[in-house]
Structures are given as structure tokens and as C-alpha cells.
Design a protein around this motif. Structure first.
Motif, short mmCIF file in Angstrom:
data_model
loop_
_atom_site.label_atom_id
_atom_site.label_comp_id
_atom_site.label_asym_id
_atom_site.label_seq_id
_atom_site.Cartn_x
_atom_site.Cartn_y
_atom_site.Cartn_z
N ALA A 140 38.60 24.59 45.65
CA ALA A 140 39.99 24.80 45.22
C ALA A 140 40.59 26.15 45.59
N VAL A 141 39.76 27.15 45.92
CA VAL A 141 40.32 28.50 46.03
C VAL A 141 41.29 28.63 47.21
N VAL A 142 40.97 28.02 48.34
CA VAL A 142 41.86 28.15 49.50
C VAL A 142 43.21 27.48 49.23
N PRO A 143 43.24 26.23 48.71
CA PRO A 143 44.56 25.66 48.34
C PRO A 143 45.29 26.49 47.29
N MET A 144 44.54 27.10 46.35
CA MET A 144 45.16 27.93 45.32
C MET A 144 45.80 29.15 45.93
N ILE A 145 45.12 29.79 46.86
CA ILE A 145 45.67 30.96 47.54
C ILE A 145 46.90 30.57 48.37
N ASP A 146 46.82 29.43 49.05
CA ASP A 146 47.97 28.96 49.82
C ASP A 146 49.18 28.69 48.94
N SER A 147 48.93 28.31 47.68
CA SER A 147 50.02 27.94 46.78
C SER A 147 50.64 29.15 46.09
N ILE A 148 49.80 30.05 45.53
CA ILE A 148 50.34 31.15 44.72
C ILE A 148 50.04 32.53 45.29
N GLY A 149 49.23 32.61 46.33
CA GLY A 149 48.94 33.91 46.94
C GLY A 149 47.61 34.48 46.48
N VAL A 150 47.02 35.32 47.32
CA VAL A 150 45.70 35.87 47.03
C VAL A 150 45.74 36.85 45.86
N GLY A 151 46.81 37.63 45.73
CA GLY A 151 46.90 38.60 44.65
C GLY A 151 46.91 37.94 43.28
N LEU A 152 47.75 36.94 43.11
CA LEU A 152 47.85 36.26 41.82
C LEU A 152 46.60 35.44 41.53
N THR A 153 45.98 34.86 42.56
CA THR A 153 44.76 34.08 42.36
C THR A 153 43.66 34.93 41.75
N PHE A 154 43.41 36.11 42.32
CA PHE A 154 42.34 36.96 41.80
C PHE A 154 42.74 37.64 40.50
N THR A 155 44.01 37.86 40.28
CA THR A 155 44.46 38.41 38.99
C THR A 155 44.19 37.42 37.87
N ILE A 156 44.49 36.15 38.09
CA ILE A 156 44.24 35.13 37.07
C ILE A 156 42.75 35.01 36.78
N GLY A 157 41.92 35.01 37.84
CA GLY A 157 40.48 34.92 37.64
C GLY A 157 39.94 36.08 36.83
N GLY A 158 40.37 37.30 37.14
CA GLY A 158 39.92 38.46 36.39
C GLY A 158 40.38 38.44 34.94
N PHE A 159 41.61 38.00 34.71
CA PHE A 159 42.14 37.95 33.34
C PHE A 159 41.37 36.94 32.50
N LEU A 160 41.05 35.77 33.06
CA LEU A 160 40.31 34.76 32.31
C LEU A 160 38.91 35.23 31.97
N SER A 161 38.25 35.93 32.90
CA SER A 161 36.90 36.45 32.63
C SER A 161 36.92 37.45 31.49
N LEU A 162 37.88 38.37 31.49
CA LEU A 162 37.98 39.36 30.43
C LEU A 162 38.31 38.69 29.10
N SER A 163 39.16 37.68 29.12
CA SER A 163 39.52 36.99 27.89
C SER A 163 38.31 36.31 27.27
N LEU A 164 37.48 35.68 28.11
CA LEU A 164 36.30 35.01 27.58
C LEU A 164 35.28 36.01 27.05
N SER A 165 35.16 37.16 27.69
CA SER A 165 34.23 38.16 27.19
C SER A 165 34.67 38.67 25.82
N LEU A 166 35.96 38.82 25.60
CA LEU A 166 36.47 39.21 24.28
C LEU A 166 36.18 38.12 23.25
#
Length: 450
Positions: free
Chosen positions: A419-445
Motif C-alpha cells: 500500500a505504501v506506493v499508492p499511498m505516496i502517490d495519493s497524499i505525498g511522501v511527507g504526509l505519508t511518513f508524518t501519519i505513520g510517525g504520529f500513529l506509532s507515538l500515539s500507540l506508545s502513549l
């Protein structure tokens, strides 16, 4: 209260003759089990640069090859559901060597594949041995290394599992540039044969088989995946699994999308040049694994001194706060948004990918040992250290807890690969990795509040 916790923890730490092995034998076993994780993780990504070549030879498409790779990751995730009961029935050493032999046969079959069907069957069958090497390897290390040095041992063990996905595409790119893609598989055959030879010679029998004590119904119960999945009823284990899954999503997002991002961004035309990028996160994985393991042991020793000899498994969580809440998110944001905005040239994303690898594995290392060495307890500390801690929360269910972690982790890895390549094509590489980082931090909390 702390003394009672310590007594409870010590009573659950299994006794083993493996502690009495000579140091040279322990470190040789560590090399063997780490080598086998290198082999299986290398195989999961080494074909990424060769996908167009394989597709051409087998009269299929690159997308079909990517789907096969995702299927291999899923098979790897569920491999322990098959092999862990085999280990219980016939002994861990017998099952371990049998799994290596099966991987060897399947790799030869994939190298000789004449069509897509044969290629897919042997690839997925080989994948069904994957995470058993990680589960059995971590359990073997828990059997032979005492708790105070276990973090360093597991950190070194992770070198194989984290370097394989990174160096696989690099070596695969070199091979496919100068030779046929089948050479990648024959290289894997040699690596697997070396692992089988060393394992037969040096890995000891510590866990005895249970043959002769089981009824047909009890044998069938061993293959029931619920014995693994039921570990998720414990909130801190569940959130640890999900956090590992999102970290794996991030890891495979970098590895899978690198060629599609870097080639057009920097006008790269060959698999060889783009494959060299994988050395950056791969080096970060190596540094993060080794340093994270040593910091994990250091944190344990420090807190033992502070409590006058009392050791609690969650002490390992303290060692990964810096990598989790600073190194990983900062590096991720720099990587994604410098590529998105096309600033900084090639050095900035390469350097940030290295530090993202350090942060990723520095966070992975402690959590992975936590869930297999004491009883389920309330976690009050913020962290995402998974590899060490999954070994110390439930000592008598080490294999089940670690196997559950890998099931979730590789499901996320497979989803990321697809899914990552279609996701990057859809919303961009910056937003894709921002969302991934935010979800990881949220789960750690969320994990810290369980």
C-alpha cells in the motif's frame, strides 16, 4: 511490595543448563541464530530491484511480483503457528534444523522456477519458515544468556533481522545489474546451507521434546493459533504488538518505496545506484540494534542498584525514551518533507534515513524482550522498546508471546509493501511518513497507560 515483585519475577524466570555453556559456545550460537534471521529477511527484500527482470522472464508483471512478496511476508508472520508446535513435539533443535532444511529446498525450487505458479509456491512455502527462526532464536538466547547480559545478546541477534531487509535490495541491485536474477537465489542457497551446517554442529538441545506424553487431541491443540492470539487479551501486550506493527509498517515503507521515490526525484536510472540507498537505513538498523541492546542492559543494571538489588522487567523501557520520542520522529519528518519539498539534495534524506533506522531499532530493542520474562503488569513508563521486553513478561510462554508479535508485525509489513506506493502517490511522501510517525507515538502513549 518491590521484594514481592522481585520474588515473583525470579520464580517465573526459567532455570536452564544453557547458562552453563562456555562463553565461546554462547557467542557462536548467537552468530548462528542471527545468521539465519539475516537469511530469511534478506530473502524478503533482495528481489525488489529485480522485479522487472523476474516479471519479464516469467511472463508476468512487476505488480504480480510485489503481491507475491507481500504473500511471503504474510507467510513469514504465521510461520510460528506451524513450527512452534513442531518444536514442542520433537524438540527445538530438531524443529530448527528441519525448518532450515525446508527453507533450503524451497530456495532451490524458486531458483529453478519455470513459471509464475512454481515461483510463487516455492517462495511462499519458504516464507512459512521465516519468523520461526526469530522466535526460536530469541528463545534460545533467553535460555543461554542471563538477564543482565541478555539485552546485549538480543541487540546483536537483531543485527541479522534488521540488516537483511536493508542489504537485500542493495546486493540484489548489484547482482541484477551484472548477472541474472536467479543468482540472487543461489546466493541464498549458499547462505542457508552454511546456516544449516553450523546449526547441526553447534546449536545444543536445551528444551526437550514432549513426544510420548501427548494425546491426538492435545497435539491438535498445539496447532490451534488461539494459544498465540489469546496473548492479545492483555492490553499492554496488545499495544506492544500494534506499536511493533506500525514500526514495521514504517520500516517496509522506507524499503519498498525507496526506488519509486529516489529514481524520479534524483533521476536515477539503474537498480545498482538506487540500491545503494538501502545502505543508509541498513547502517542505522545495525547501530540502533547494537547500541539499543547495550543501553537496555545498562538501564537494567542502573535500576537494580537504585532499588538495592531489585530487578523489574519494565526497567528496560527507560533506555529507549530518547530514540522513541526524539530521534525517530525528527528523522522521519526530515526524511519525508525534504523529499516532498525537494530541498536538501540527496545527502539530507540519506542521513535522515540513517537516523530513522537508529531510532527505529533503538525503540524496537527493549520492547521485544519485555513480554516474555515476568507476569503481565501495569506499565507506567513511556516507551516502545519491544524486542527485549517481550521476553521478560511471560517467561513460560516466551514462544507464544514473541510469535504473536511477529504475526502482527509482518501483517503490517505486508500491508506496507502493498500500500505504501499508492499511498505516496495519493497524499505525498511527507504526509505519508508524518501519519505513520504520529500513529506509532500515539500507540506508545496508549501502551504506557495500560
Amino acid at each position: 511490595m518491590e521484594d514481592q515483585r522481585q520474588e515473583s519475577q525470579e520464580s517465573q524466570e526459567p532455570t536452564t543448563s544453557g547458562y552453563k555453556l562456555p562463553p565461546w559456545r554462547k557467542w557462536l550460537i548467537l552468530f548462528i541464530v542471527s545468521w539465519m534471521t539475516l537469511v530469511v529477511t534478506f530473502s524478503s527484500t533482495s528481489l525488489l530491484p529485480a522485479a522487472p527482470n523476474i516479471a519479464s522472464d516469467l511472463a508476468t508483471t512487476s505488480e504480480a511480483i510485489d503481491i507475491t512478496n507481500a504473500g511471503v511476508l504474510l507467510a513469514m508472520g504465521f510461520s510460528s503457528v506451524l513450527w512452534s508446535p513442531v518444536a514442542d513435539l520433537f524438540g527445538r533443535r530438531t524443529a530448527y534444523n528441519a525448518a532450515i532444511f525446508v527453507l533450503l529446498v524451497c530456495t532451490v525450487g524458486a531458483a529453478l522456477a519455470v513459471d509464475m505458479a512454481m515461483f510463487t509456491v516455492f517462495r511462499i512455502l519458504g516464507g512459512f519458515t521465516g519468523t520461526f527462526f526469530m522466535v526460536a532464536g530469541q528463545t534460545i538466547l533467553a535460555d543461554i544468556f542471563e538477564p543482565l547480559v541478555r539485552g546485549t545478546a538480543v541487540g546483536c541477534f537483531m543485527v541479522g533481522s534488521v540488516s537483511g531487509p536493508a542489504i537485500g535490495p542493495c546486493i540484489g541491485g548489484i547482482i541484477v545489474t551484472f548477472a541474472h536474477w536467479r543468482i540472487i537465489f543461489w546466493l541464498q542457497v549458499g547462505m542457508t546451507a552454511l546456516g544449516l551446517s553450523l546449526s547441526l554442529l553447534f546449536v545444543p538441545t536445551i528444551q526437550q521434546s514432549k513426544t510420548g506424553k501427548e494425546t491426538p487431541s492435545s497435539v491438535l491443540a498445539m496447532f490451534n493459533p488461539m494459544r498465540i492470539l489469546r496473548q492479545m487479551i492483555y492490553p499492554n501486550v496488545l499495544f506492544a504488538y500494534l506499536t511493533c506493527g506500525l514500526l514495521a509498517f514504517f520500516q517496509y515503507a522506507i524499503l519498498t518505496s525507496a526506488r519509486s521515490i529516489f529514481n524520479p526525484r534524483f533521476h536515477l536510472s539503474t537498480a545498482l545506484v538506487s540500491g545503494l540507498f538501502y545502505l543508509a537505513p541498513g547502517s542505522g538498523f545495525l547501530v540502533g540494534s547494537v547500541v539499543g541492546g547495550r543501553l537496555s542492559d545498562r538501564a537494567v543494571r542502573k535500576w537494580i542498584l537504585r532499588r538495592n538489588g531489585v530487578r523489574l522487567p519494565q526497567d528496560r523501557l527507560n533506555s529507549g525514551l530518547l530514540t522513541l520520542f526524539l530521534v525517530l520522529p525528527v528523522a522521519t519528518l526530515i526524511f519525508g518533507w525534504t523529499l516532498e519539498e525537494e530541498v536538501g539534495g540527496m545527502p539530507v534524506p540519506i542521513i535522515s534515513a540513517f537516523f530513522a533506522g537508529v531510532g527505529l531499532m533503538g525503540s524496537f530493542n527493549g520492547l521485544n524482550t519485555y513480554a516474555a520474562g515476568t507476569s503481565i503488569i501495569l506499565l507506567l513508563l513511556l516507551s516502545m522498546l519491544i524486542l527485549m521486553l517481550l521476553l521478560e513478561v511471560r517467561p513460560h510462554q516466551r514462544s507464544e508471546v514473541i510469535a504473536g508479535k511477529y504475526i502482527v508485525q509482518y501483517i503490517f509489513g505486508a500491508a506496507s509493501s502493498a500500500a505504501v506506493v499508492p499511498m505516496i502517490d495519493s497524499i505525498g511522501v511527507g504526509l505519508t511518513f508524518t501519519i505513520g510517525g504520529f500513529l506509532s507515538l500515539s500507540l506508545s502513549l496508549s501502551l504506557s497507560r495500560c
